[in-house]
Design an enzyme around this catalytic site. Structure first.
Site, short mmCIF file in Angstrom:
data_model
loop_
_atom_site.label_atom_id
_atom_site.label_comp_id
_atom_site.label_asym_id
_atom_site.label_seq_id
_atom_site.Cartn_x
_atom_site.Cartn_y
_atom_site.Cartn_z
N SER A 39 10.34 3.99 -7.50
CA SER A 39 9.24 4.09 -6.53
C SER A 39 8.33 2.87 -6.48
O SER A 39 7.58 2.71 -5.53
CB SER A 39 8.40 5.33 -6.80
N LYS A 77 1.96 4.38 -9.86
CA LYS A 77 1.75 4.11 -8.43
C LYS A 77 0.62 3.09 -8.29
O LYS A 77 -0.03 2.72 -9.25
CB LYS A 77 1.37 5.38 -7.65
#
Length: 181
Positions: A39, A77
């Protein structure tokens, strides 16, 4: 007490002090972490080992580790929205508080797109979360590899108190002889 016993106790004392210091540093200042998944590619890759600061002031665009709101694991993230911010993606362009914001960390990935292909589909916070702004106790995060990232577009805001810390260093995986791969 014999000199051998004194030396042994001296070593035990040194080892205990070293273990206590290591524990305190890991518990309160820095901790290691491991990237799982794609990700955050290409900036962070699956298997990267990270050093995470537990005492950093969190700012927009910081890469952070946090306890996932939808799984029993930690995610990495990038902070996009801070408390009070509005966040919108329109025509593959990020807008924060109504202003266009360049995402230079996505340049390499966006360069690989075919003409007409979109890297990040349109969204607003209201569509995702039902709220217009990021709440005071929360952050809005996105992965750098938007086509595959399970991020704020999927689970909404994260609580500030779920943040483990900010990624400060990446330690590449080493091969059998200790050289970077």
């Amino acid at each position: 007490m014999s000199s051998g016993t004194k030396e042994f106790l001296s070593w035990v004392k040194a080892i205990v002090i070293a273990v206590v210091i290591a524990f305190l540093i890991r518990e309160f200042l820095f901790t290691p972490s491991l990237v799982k998944g794609e990700s955050m590619m290409p900036n962070l890759q699956d298997g990267n080992r990270l050093i995470v600061s537990k005492v950093s002031k969190l700012e927009r665009y910081d890469e952070i580790i946090f306890h996932a709101p939808d799984a029993d694991e930690d995610y990495v993230k990038r902070i996009i929205g801070l408390p009070g911010d509005t966040v919108e993606m329109k025509n593959d362009t990020l807008y924060i508080n109504g202003k266009e914001v360049p995402e230079t960390y996505l340049k390499e990935s966006k360069a690989k797109l075919q003409e007409g292909e979109v890297f990040t589909p349109d969204f607003t916070l209201t569509e995702i979360t039902g709220k217009k702004k990021v709440p005071a106790d929360s952050l809005f995060v996105l992965g750098d590899n938007r086509p595959v990232s399970k991020d704020g577009r999927y689970f909404g805001f994260i609580k500030k108190d779920s943040v483990v810390g900010e990624v400060k260093a990446r330690i590449w995986p080493l091969n059998e002889i200790g050289n970077p791969e």
